[in-house]
Design an enzyme around this catalytic site. Structure first.
Site, short mmCIF file in Angstrom:
data_model
loop_
_atom_site.label_atom_id
_atom_site.label_comp_id
_atom_site.label_asym_id
_atom_site.label_seq_id
_atom_site.Cartn_x
_atom_site.Cartn_y
_atom_site.Cartn_z
N SER A 99 12.84 10.55 4.97
CA SER A 99 12.02 11.36 4.62
C SER A 99 12.37 12.40 5.13
O SER A 99 13.36 12.58 5.54
CB SER A 99 11.15 11.65 6.26
OG SER A 99 10.06 12.80 6.69
N SER B 211 0.52 -1.05 -0.22
CA SER B 211 0.14 -0.05 -0.70
C SER B 211 0.88 1.18 0.22
O SER B 211 1.81 1.04 -0.30
CB SER B 211 -1.35 -0.04 1.02
OG SER B 211 -0.19 0.33 2.14
N TYR C 207 9.95 10.08 15.14
CA TYR C 207 10.19 9.57 13.28
C TYR C 207 11.16 10.36 13.24
O TYR C 207 11.98 9.82 12.02
CB TYR C 207 8.84 10.59 13.04
CG TYR C 207 9.05 10.52 11.34
CD1 TYR C 207 8.49 8.62 11.07
CD2 TYR C 207 9.07 10.97 10.83
CE1 TYR C 207 8.12 8.94 9.66
CE2 TYR C 207 8.58 11.16 9.36
CZ TYR C 207 8.30 10.23 9.00
OH TYR C 207 8.04 9.95 7.41
N LYS D 136 14.82 8.36 11.16
CA LYS D 136 15.04 9.27 9.60
C LYS D 136 16.17 9.70 9.48
O LYS D 136 17.20 9.58 8.75
CB LYS D 136 13.51 10.16 9.49
CG LYS D 136 12.62 9.71 9.19
CD LYS D 136 12.15 7.91 7.99
CE LYS D 136 10.84 7.53 8.23
NZ LYS D 136 10.73 6.38 7.62
#
Length: 253
Positions: free
Chosen positions: A132, A12, A145, A149
């Site tokens: 990211s 996905s 997060y 990253k």
């Protein structure tokens, strides 16, 4: 292009867009995903594995199955990740911190650990890590997060140095804000935390780029196919943002 491509979180979102792009380019595709329902909706000619990338035993077993089936791997897209909590650092639990780093950073490490020996034996391969723009800037209220990253960027640059003599390239793709369900969740949580509407937060993120918009999964997928191709045969150790040019990672509204 021809080649054998493994994509984690490939059923996905950005991973699905990558799988479709590699398939369209003529590659053999193997998607691994924790979501069995999403896997069931993938094309039947893609190889599929249900996988939690933070489970070392499961990662090792899947890569063993892949080697048995394919005899090797040409491209690893270490794409799996979660958004983690949206909160001030003092409000983040250690459990949530560890979960975010485990799936994002340790997942990329584990997949690289078990895929690159095959690439070494064939003296060729490409590792693509989806990080990211949070791995290039600080992101308030997204400490786990951003930390994960930034770690993935360091991992990718180190792998490029470590593996280059074996004919293996490694690059890191840094998406900006990507249209889709995961970013919608971030927008809703941030809106609630700031007492704003979802649309206000969306506009804030978009205004932080010079192009004034979010990117789409296909934009990330097109970069992945390019970096895996012979057209990028001497591109390694790079951190490439696909983000509409971030000029302010934390715009004030």
């Amino acid at each position: 292009m021809t080649g054998r491509v493994l994509i984690t979180a490939g059923a996905s979102g950005v991973g699905r867009a990558m799988a479709e792009a590699f398939d369209a380019a003529g590659a053999q595709v193997w998607v691994a995903d924790v979501d069995a329902k999403a896997l069931a909706e993938c094309p039947s000619h893609w190889k599929q594995s249900q996988l939690d990338v933070s489970d070392e035993t499961a990662v090792a077993a899947m890569l063993t199955d892949l080697e048995t089936e394919w005899g090797g791997i040409d491209v690893l897209c270490a794409n799996a990740g979660i958004a983690g909590p949206t909160a001030a650092v003092e409000d983040i639990s250690l459990t949530d911190w560890r979960t975010c780093l485990s799936i994002n950073l340790e997942g990329a490490f584990l997949c690289s650990k078990y895929a690159t020996p095959m690439m070494k034996r064939q003296r060729n391969g490409a590792v693509l890590i989806t990080a990211s723009t949070a791995g290039q800037y600080g992101y308030p209220n997204r400490a786990p997060y951003a930390a994960a990253k930034w770690g993935m960027v360091g991992l990718g640059k180190t792998l490029a140095m470590e593996l280059g003599s074996h004919g293996i390239r490694c690059n890191v793709i840094c998406p900006g804000s990507v249209e889709g369900p995961r970013m919608e969740g971030v927008l809703e949580r941030e809106a609630a935390a700031k007492g704003m509407t979802r649309d206000q937060v969306y506009k804030g993120y978009a205004s932080g780029t010079s192009m004034g918009r979010f990117v789409e999964g296909r934009d990330i997928a097109n970069m992945a196919v390019f970096l895996a191709s012979d057209a990028a045969r001497l591109v390694s150790g790079q951190v490439i943002a696909v983000d509409g040019h971030t000029v302010n990672p934390d715009p004030k509204l």
